[in-house]
Design a protein around this motif. Structure first.
Motif, PDB file in Angstrom:
ATOM      1  N   ILE A 112      32.333  41.389  -1.458  1.00 25.40           N
ATOM      2  CA  ILE A 112      30.573  40.771  -2.269  1.00 25.40           C
ATOM      3  C   ILE A 112      29.565  41.666  -1.194  1.00 25.40           C
ATOM      4  CG2 ILE A 112      29.257  38.966  -3.090  1.00 25.40           C
ATOM      5  CD1 ILE A 112      32.238  37.803  -3.563  1.00 25.40           C
ATOM      6  N   ASN A 113      29.718  41.052  -0.269  1.00 26.26           N
ATOM      7  CA  ASN A 113      28.815  41.480   0.962  1.00 26.26           C
ATOM      8  C   ASN A 113      27.871  42.965   0.908  1.00 26.26           C
ATOM      9  OD1 ASN A 113      27.896  39.385   2.598  1.00 26.26           O
ATOM     10  ND2 ASN A 113      29.537  39.479   3.546  1.00 26.26           N
ATOM     11  N   TRP A 114      28.882  43.935   0.368  1.00 21.68           N
ATOM     12  CA  TRP A 114      28.802  45.618   1.169  1.00 21.68           C
ATOM     13  C   TRP A 114      28.102  46.414  -0.505  1.00 21.68           C
ATOM     14  CZ3 TRP A 114      30.684  49.368  -2.530  1.00 21.68           C
ATOM     15  CH2 TRP A 114      29.932  50.843  -1.794  1.00 21.68           C
ATOM     16  N   VAL A 115      28.303  45.121  -1.932  1.00 18.55           N
ATOM     17  CA  VAL A 115      27.749  45.288  -3.099  1.00 18.55           C
ATOM     18  C   VAL A 115      25.972  45.002  -3.034  1.00 18.55           C
ATOM     19  CG1 VAL A 115      27.782  44.722  -5.159  1.00 18.55           C
ATOM     20  CG2 VAL A 115      29.663  45.301  -4.464  1.00 18.55           C
ATOM     21  N   ALA A 116      26.052  43.809  -2.742  1.00 17.66           N
ATOM     22  CA  ALA A 116      24.781  42.873  -2.600  1.00 17.66           C
ATOM     23  C   ALA A 116      24.268  43.828  -1.988  1.00 17.66           C
ATOM     24  CB  ALA A 116      24.939  41.559  -2.044  1.00 17.66           C
ATOM     25  N   TYR A 189      19.637  58.821   1.375  1.00 18.73           N
ATOM     26  CA  TYR A 189      19.611  57.341   2.009  1.00 18.73           C
ATOM     27  C   TYR A 189      20.514  56.696   1.423  1.00 18.73           C
ATOM     28  CZ  TYR A 189      17.418  52.700   1.934  1.00 18.73           C
ATOM     29  OH  TYR A 189      17.483  51.643   1.347  1.00 18.73           O
ATOM     30  N   ALA A 190      21.300  57.224  -0.060  1.00 15.98           N
ATOM     31  CA  ALA A 190      22.093  56.614  -0.941  1.00 15.98           C
ATOM     32  C   ALA A 190      22.807  56.111   0.815  1.00 15.98           C
ATOM     33  CB  ALA A 190      22.028  56.173  -2.168  1.00 15.98           C
ATOM     34  N   ILE A 191      23.885  57.126   0.731  1.00 15.83           N
ATOM     35  CA  ILE A 191      25.253  57.945   1.190  1.00 15.83           C
ATOM     36  C   ILE A 191      24.886  57.306   2.615  1.00 15.83           C
ATOM     37  CG2 ILE A 191      26.268  60.073   2.779  1.00 15.83           C
ATOM     38  CD1 ILE A 191      25.282  61.851   0.591  1.00 15.83           C
ATOM     39  N   ILE A 192      23.625  57.119   2.816  1.00 12.65           N
ATOM     40  CA  ILE A 192      23.697  56.022   4.889  1.00 12.65           C
ATOM     41  C   ILE A 192      23.834  55.271   4.592  1.00 12.65           C
ATOM     42  CG2 ILE A 192      21.796  55.927   6.405  1.00 12.65           C
ATOM     43  CD1 ILE A 192      21.190  58.999   6.406  1.00 12.65           C
ATOM     44  N   ILE A 193      23.233  54.304   2.765  1.00 12.02           N
ATOM     45  CA  ILE A 193      23.374  52.740   2.794  1.00 12.02           C
ATOM     46  C   ILE A 193      24.371  52.715   2.211  1.00 12.02           C
ATOM     47  CG2 ILE A 193      22.495  51.193   2.037  1.00 12.02           C
ATOM     48  CD1 ILE A 193      20.650  51.721   3.791  1.00 12.02           C
ATOM     49  N   LEU A 194      26.058  53.188   1.514  1.00 21.55           N
ATOM     50  CA  LEU A 194      26.714  52.975   1.079  1.00 21.55           C
ATOM     51  C   LEU A 194      28.007  52.785   2.360  1.00 21.55           C
ATOM     52  CD1 LEU A 194      26.864  54.673  -2.042  1.00 21.55           C
ATOM     53  CD2 LEU A 194      26.788  52.232  -1.509  1.00 21.55           C
ATOM     54  N   LEU A 195      27.413  54.272   3.375  1.00 22.12           N
ATOM     55  CA  LEU A 195      28.905  54.230   4.016  1.00 22.12           C
ATOM     56  C   LEU A 195      28.645  53.483   5.721  1.00 22.12           C
ATOM     57  CD1 LEU A 195      29.170  58.432   3.951  1.00 22.12           C
ATOM     58  CD2 LEU A 195      30.636  56.242   3.056  1.00 22.12           C
ATOM     59  N   GLY A 196      27.257  53.369   5.227  1.00 21.36           N
ATOM     60  CA  GLY A 196      26.831  52.847   6.433  1.00 21.36           C
ATOM     61  C   GLY A 196      27.116  51.721   7.084  1.00 21.36           C
ATOM     62  N   LYS A 197      26.542  51.259   5.769  1.00 22.11           N
ATOM     63  CA  LYS A 197      26.825  49.326   6.095  1.00 22.11           C
ATOM     64  C   LYS A 197      28.194  48.738   6.248  1.00 22.11           C
ATOM     65  CE  LYS A 197      22.670  48.227   4.887  1.00 22.11           C
ATOM     66  NZ  LYS A 197      21.750  46.691   6.513  1.00 22.11           N
ATOM     67  N   ILE A 198      29.044  49.927   6.091  1.00 15.55           N
ATOM     68  CA  ILE A 198      30.708  49.287   5.821  1.00 15.55           C
ATOM     69  C   ILE A 198      31.111  48.553   7.619  1.00 15.55           C
ATOM     70  CG2 ILE A 198      33.176  49.983   5.524  1.00 15.55           C
ATOM     71  CD1 ILE A 198      31.970  51.526   3.665  1.00 15.55           C
ATOM     72  N   PRO A 199      30.477  49.313   8.306  1.00 19.46           N
ATOM     73  CA  PRO A 199      31.316  49.758   9.525  1.00 19.46           C
ATOM     74  C   PRO A 199      30.361  47.770  10.414  1.00 19.46           C
ATOM     75  CG  PRO A 199      30.206  51.501  10.196  1.00 19.46           C
ATOM     76  CD  PRO A 199      29.919  51.092   8.246  1.00 19.46           C
ATOM     77  N   THR A 200      29.099  48.428   9.435  1.00 20.81           N
ATOM     78  CA  THR A 200      27.936  46.840   9.873  1.00 20.81           C
ATOM     79  C   THR A 200      28.198  45.639   9.959  1.00 20.81           C
ATOM     80  OG1 THR A 200      26.022  48.347  10.176  1.00 20.81           O
ATOM     81  CG2 THR A 200      25.689  45.499  10.283  1.00 20.81           C
ATOM     82  N   LEU A 201      28.539  45.556   7.838  1.00 22.12           N
ATOM     83  CA  LEU A 201      29.502  44.908   7.710  1.00 22.12           C
ATOM     84  C   LEU A 201      30.659  44.264   8.449  1.00 22.12           C
ATOM     85  CD1 LEU A 201      28.045  45.328   4.063  1.00 22.12           C
ATOM     86  CD2 LEU A 201      27.058  43.627   5.559  1.00 22.12           C
ATOM     87  N   LEU A 202      31.512  45.195   8.611  1.00 20.94           N
ATOM     88  CA  LEU A 202      32.967  44.284   9.487  1.00 20.94           C
ATOM     89  C   LEU A 202      32.476  44.257  10.323  1.00 20.94           C
ATOM     90  CD1 LEU A 202      35.032  46.898   8.295  1.00 20.94           C
ATOM     91  CD2 LEU A 202      35.299  45.288   7.450  1.00 20.94           C
ATOM     92  N   ALA A 203      32.142  44.886  11.261  1.00 26.91           N
ATOM     93  CA  ALA A 203      31.460  44.168  12.422  1.00 26.91           C
ATOM     94  C   ALA A 203      31.117  42.531  12.646  1.00 26.91           C
ATOM     95  CB  ALA A 203      30.897  44.840  13.655  1.00 26.91           C
ATOM     96  N   TYR A 204      30.334  42.037  11.698  1.00 23.22           N
ATOM     97  CA  TYR A 204      29.088  40.694  11.704  1.00 23.22           C
ATOM     98  C   TYR A 204      29.593  40.274  10.637  1.00 23.22           C
ATOM     99  CZ  TYR A 204      24.758  38.650  11.560  1.00 23.22           C
ATOM    100  OH  TYR A 204      23.516  37.771  11.416  1.00 23.22           O
TER     101      TYR A 204
END
Length: 218
Positions: A112-116, A189-204
């Motif tokens: 949910i976090n990742w999609v939103a 930009y989309a690739i950076i966001i879609l991939l980059g948010k994964i480790p950030t959301l997992l860690a945070y």
């Protein structure tokens, strides 16, 4: 409007209808961006108080049972609130990122976090591309915008932006808006966001939520 915003917009004589609308309503937009986060925090506090009184927050099992009783609407409403907080500061997005794994479980909450968050970040880029710095300088302080505007002029901005997204070293929401004013392609930009948010959301999201669960008895 600052010189930077005026330059990006092509000068006062070349303002688009959207830019002109932002300029005309800048005071109201700026007021809302300052007041709404406070209202959002007050609403969150109200929900917590109501949950404590009703017993919903008496234990994690009771909370999970309540969330399950909401069915499809629980994740949908929460996801929309999280999405909206990325585009406009209704409530601090960090609170929602932490809350999702607790409310919906680690897997569902992270999804949910990742999609939103990704959806909101993609919309920020699109908004900025059509309106330019006019809205950005209304939502954020001019000093803060000027501080990070220099990043956009660097030839390696895309690389610096990707690092900032994966390892939050700057305000993500501002950088996402600023990225829309650059020549960066939406696909990159989309690739950076879609991939980059994964480790950030997992860690945070998962990391800090798990840490809080060990510290705060429930």
């Amino acid at each position: 409007m600052s010189h930077a915003a005026e330059t990006a917009a092509g000068g006062p004589a070349e303002l688009t209808r959207a830019q002109q609308s932002v300029k005309e309503h800048s005071a109201a937009i700026r007021w809302a961006s300052r007041i709404l986060p406070l209202i959002g925090l007050a609403v969150c506090a109200g929900f917590v108080i109501a949950g404590l009184k009703s017993g919903v927050l008496s234990s994690q099992d009771d909370l999970r049972a309540f969330i399950d009783s909401l069915g499809f609407w629980g994740p949908l409403v929460f996801g929309f609130a999280s999405f909206a907080s990325v585009v406009f500061p209704i409530v601090p997005g960090g609170l929602l990122v932490l809350a999702a794994p607790v409310l919906f479980g680690p897997v569902t909450g992270t999804i949910i976090n990742w999609v939103a968050v990704c959806a909101g970040s993609l919309l920020n880029f699109i908004i900025a591309r059509h309106i330019g710095l006019a809205l950005i300088e209304t939502l954020f302080s001019e000093k803060l915008v000027e501080k990070y505007l220099g990043w956009t002029r660097h030839r390696n901005f895309a690389r610096a932006f990707a690092i900032a997204i994966v390892l939050p070293v700057a305000p993500d929401d501002l950088l996402c808006y600023l990225a829309g004013t650059t020549k960066m392609r939406f696909s990159a930009y989309a690739i950076i966001i879609l991939l980059g948010k994964i480790p950030t959301l997992l860690a945070y999201g998962l990391g800090i939520s798990a840490l809080l669960a060990t510290v705060v008895p429930w």
